[in-house]
Scaffold this motif. Structure first.
Motif, short mmCIF file in Angstrom:
data_model
loop_
_atom_site.label_atom_id
_atom_site.label_comp_id
_atom_site.label_asym_id
_atom_site.label_seq_id
_atom_site.Cartn_x
_atom_site.Cartn_y
_atom_site.Cartn_z
N ARG A 1 0.84 -1.21 0.00
CA ARG A 1 0.00 0.00 0.00
C ARG A 1 0.87 1.25 0.00
O ARG A 1 0.60 2.22 -0.73
N HIS B 1 2.47 1.87 -3.42
CA HIS B 1 1.58 2.40 -4.45
C HIS B 1 1.11 3.82 -4.14
O HIS B 1 0.65 4.54 -5.03
N THR B 2 1.23 4.23 -2.88
CA THR B 2 0.76 5.56 -2.48
C THR B 2 1.79 6.63 -2.77
O THR B 2 1.46 7.74 -3.21
N LYS B 3 3.05 6.32 -2.53
CA LYS B 3 4.11 7.33 -2.62
C LYS B 3 4.68 7.40 -4.03
O LYS B 3 5.25 6.44 -4.54
#
Length: 239
Positions: free
Chosen positions: A156, A159-161
């Motif tokens: 997670r 994929h967020t940063k």
């Protein structure tokens, strides 16, 4: 076939393959990371990645690990074709510390994105596919060492940063490497997930380090990644 396996003491990962496996990976990385002037704000990350390529080049010259791996030939096949041929291939390998390898796998995301945006957006790009296969091998190896929850948190965050390594103070990777080496095997097992996250969180320790490095960079007119820190690696590492 490229093999990526944790070392016995969980100090790092052993990357191994035949000559052409390693050559294809190195060539793909050089192609996707581009020349040194192209992505200046990612230069520190690029140099760390190429450091692993250097280790793999040395491995291909027989300077690190050698192992013999079955190639599938058996007496029946050899008799049918009237061949005299070895039934094992040589695999060349090199060990990489876990924090170093994780940073490399993470940073390659940025270079793939830049390559696709500025050079070649084709979904059929073979160099990108080669790197993605390498990243998948790293991810599979990491998944084996983490709990399911820890691994999902890592994914997670990954994929967020975005971007991950823009103007990154890569000296922090040395700090994590040296910390990690000092841990016991049990502590490495317990804390590997936190080291993976620390590479992406930019926590207080990272922020303080980068602030000091920027002050020196302004004074010396050097690039951020060129500022040296006191990072003395042991001569021998128990893998």
């Amino acid at each position: 076939m490229l093999s990526i396996q944790s070392t016995e003491q969980l100090t790092g990962v052993r990357i191994s393959g035949d000559f052409w496996d390693l050559d294809a990976l190195i060539h793909a990385i050089y192609k996707v990371t581009g020349d040194e002037n192209k992505y200046y704000d990612y230069q520190g990350a690029r140099l760390r990645i190429l450091g692993i390529c250097h280790d793999l080049r040395q491995a291909m010259q027989g300077e690190h690990q050698l192992e013999f791996v079955s190639n599938g030939l058996n007496k029946s096949i050899l008799s049918r074709h009237e061949l005299i041929f070895p039934n094992k291939n040589v695999y060349y390998g090199a060990e990489v510390l876990w924090p170093e390898l994780l940073f490399t796998a993470i940073a390659l995301n940025d270079f793939i994105r830049l390559h696709q945006e500025l050079i070649d957006s084709s979904a059929w790009n073979g160099h990108v596919a080669t790197i993605r296969k390498f990243q998948a091998g790293v991810a599979n190896c990491l998944e084996q060492e983490l709990t399911e929850e820890q691994y999902l948190v890592f994914l997670r965050m990954l994929h967020t940063k975005n971007p991950l390594t823009f103007r990154y103070a890569t000296q922090y990777v040395d700090i994590l490497n040296l910390e990690y080496i000092q841990l016991t095997m049990q502590a490495r097992k317990a804390q590997l997930a936190s080291y993976a996250l620390r590479l992406m969180l930019e926590d207080e320790e990272y922020t303080a380090l980068k602030s000091k490095l920027l002050e020196v960079a302004i004074t010396t007119k050097k690039a951020l990644h060129e500022i040296p820190i006191n990072a003395n690696y042991p001569e021998e590492i128990l893998w």
